[in-house]
Structures are given as C-alpha cells and as structure tokens.
Design a protein around this motif. Sequence first.
Motif, PDB file in Angstrom:
ATOM      1  N   TYR A  53       0.774  -1.224   0.234  1.00  0.00           N
ATOM      2  CA  TYR A  53      -0.142  -0.128  -0.234  1.00  0.00           C
ATOM      3  C   TYR A  53       1.567   0.920   0.028  1.00  0.00           C
ATOM      4  CZ  TYR A  53      -3.973  -2.784   1.182  1.00  0.00           C
ATOM      5  OH  TYR A  53      -5.671  -3.725   1.192  1.00  0.00           O
ATOM      6  N   ASP A  73      -1.853   2.843   7.916  1.00  0.00           N
ATOM      7  CA  ASP A  73      -2.969   3.219   8.829  1.00  0.00           C
ATOM      8  C   ASP A  73      -2.343   4.762   8.567  1.00  0.00           C
ATOM      9  OD1 ASP A  73      -3.895   1.367   8.025  1.00  0.00           O
ATOM     10  OD2 ASP A  73      -4.954   0.772   9.266  1.00  0.00           O
ATOM     11  N   VAL A  80      -2.470   7.775  -5.380  1.00  0.00           N
ATOM     12  CA  VAL A  80      -2.731   6.045  -4.707  1.00  0.00           C
ATOM     13  C   VAL A  80      -1.595   5.616  -5.901  1.00  0.00           C
ATOM     14  CG1 VAL A  80      -4.301   4.697  -4.301  1.00  0.00           C
ATOM     15  CG2 VAL A  80      -4.531   6.847  -3.796  1.00  0.00           C
ATOM     16  N   HIS A 105      -5.884   0.212  -1.714  1.00  0.00           N
ATOM     17  CA  HIS A 105      -7.670   1.075  -1.804  1.00  0.00           C
ATOM     18  C   HIS A 105      -7.438   1.482  -0.238  1.00  0.00           C
ATOM     19  CE1 HIS A 105      -9.058  -0.105  -5.453  1.00  0.00           C
ATOM     20  NE2 HIS A 105      -7.853  -0.745  -5.882  1.00  0.00           N
ATOM     21  N   TRP A 106      -7.666   2.935  -0.173  1.00  0.00           N
ATOM     22  CA  TRP A 106      -7.842   3.709   0.852  1.00  0.00           C
ATOM     23  C   TRP A 106      -9.134   4.277   1.260  1.00  0.00           C
ATOM     24  CZ3 TRP A 106      -2.955   4.142   3.537  1.00  0.00           C
ATOM     25  CH2 TRP A 106      -1.778   4.049   2.886  1.00  0.00           C
ATOM     26  N   TYR A 112     -10.063   7.530  11.666  1.00  0.00           N
ATOM     27  CA  TYR A 112     -10.818   7.342  11.996  1.00  0.00           C
ATOM     28  C   TYR A 112     -12.585   8.153  11.649  1.00  0.00           C
ATOM     29  CZ  TYR A 112      -6.472   5.013  11.429  1.00  0.00           C
ATOM     30  OH  TYR A 112      -5.407   4.877  11.767  1.00  0.00           O
ATOM     31  N   TYR A 157     -13.762   7.122  -0.510  1.00  0.00           N
ATOM     32  CA  TYR A 157     -12.521   5.910  -1.004  1.00  0.00           C
ATOM     33  C   TYR A 157     -11.813   6.473  -2.074  1.00  0.00           C
ATOM     34  CZ  TYR A 157     -12.486   1.977  -4.243  1.00  0.00           C
ATOM     35  OH  TYR A 157     -11.951   0.996  -4.834  1.00  0.00           O
ATOM     36  N   ALA A 163      -6.237   8.482   8.158  1.00  0.00           N
ATOM     37  CA  ALA A 163      -5.930   7.497   6.630  1.00  0.00           C
ATOM     38  C   ALA A 163      -6.203   5.800   7.366  1.00  0.00           C
ATOM     39  CB  ALA A 163      -5.445   7.526   5.011  1.00  0.00           C
ATOM     40  N   ARG A 164      -6.976   5.016   6.263  1.00  0.00           N
ATOM     41  CA  ARG A 164      -6.854   3.652   6.334  1.00  0.00           C
ATOM     42  C   ARG A 164      -6.644   2.721   5.541  1.00  0.00           C
ATOM     43  NH1 ARG A 164     -11.150   2.320  10.447  1.00  0.00           N
ATOM     44  NH2 ARG A 164      -8.838   2.342  12.381  1.00  0.00           N
ATOM     45  N   ARG A 165      -6.421   1.989   5.071  1.00  0.00           N
ATOM     46  CA  ARG A 165      -6.018   0.544   4.273  1.00  0.00           C
ATOM     47  C   ARG A 165      -6.790   0.149   4.104  1.00  0.00           C
ATOM     48  NH1 ARG A 165      -0.606  -2.056   6.187  1.00  0.00           N
ATOM     49  NH2 ARG A 165      -1.960  -1.747   8.082  1.00  0.00           N
TER      50      ARG A 165
END
Length: 174
Positions: A88, A108, A126, A130-131, A139, A145, A167-169
């Motif tokens: 990622y 993350d 990116v 996908h994030w 979060y 997305y 941000a989170r994977r």
Amino acid sequence: MMIIIFYEDRNFQGRSYECMSDCSDMSSYLSRCNSCRVENGCFMVYDRPNYMGNQYFLRRGEYSDYMSFGMSDSIRSCRLIPQHRGSYRMRIYERENFQGPNHELMDDCDNIMDRYSLSDCQSCNVIDGHWLMYEQPHYRGRMVYLRPGEYRSMRDIGYSGMRLSSARRIMDSC
C-alpha cells in the motif's frame, strides 16, 4: 464472488436488486434503497448517483436500515472495492495539484496533521492499494474512498471544504 443485495424498504423488505459490480444509479433498478445485505466483499455506497455525495464503507453483514450506518438519505449508487493483496502506497500533498509539503503513507495513519505537520491534505497520488480517508482524526467523520490514481484536487471528487485528517488501508479482510 462479491455480492451486495439492495432492498427498497427497511428490514430487507420490498423489491430487491442483486449487484456484483459498480452501479452508478440505483434508480434504474429500484425506486429507493433503504436496506442492504453484503453477502461477500466490500462496497462503498453513496447517497447520490454517480458515486457522489456522502460515502459509506460496508463489509459483509446486514444493514437493515440505511440510517444504522449514518446515512441520511437512500442509497443511490455503489462501488465494488476489489480485493488487493500487496503493498500500500499513497503520497499526500498539503495543497492542490501535488503542491506543498508531502509525505508517503504505507500504513494507516490516525492523525495526518499531528504525524506529518501538514495543515491540510488537498491532493494525493494513490500508487498501490485502496484507501479510506476520513474528515476527522482516528478514522471518524465523513469518508472518501480512493483507489489507485491521481487526485489533483479533493474538490474534483466532491469534497470542497472538507479537511482530510486520517487514512486507513482497505485490507483484504472483506
């Protein structure tokens, strides 16, 4: 196979529509969509057609009422989130058009402003994976997305005035 089933009424009642891919306008299949069941996979659902408006991340499970996950209006479009196995990578920029201070994320990040001393995140690239990016640290708040690609301005994808703070994977546990 990734499947989401939409229902016109709450509690999985009324007409239904089974979806296995992106759908830009639910009104082609249902007059409204007030509940859904994710049989397998992960999806983003939107309260406006063409993947616009507020977005919500759904994984396998039952959602008997669109308000149960924070949506204020009926589901109008959805996007399948493909499984990603591998690394990622995303580069975030303080200003639009990839300008200003920038940092690369590979994990993350629960607070972009604190960790990287950025006052904002107005564009990003990116590279892998996908994030989900969130309006608030840890979060929380509205989300967006992001799939692989260049995002020169968050306004271009319907997010003017929204500060992206975490941000989170999206991991393959969907």
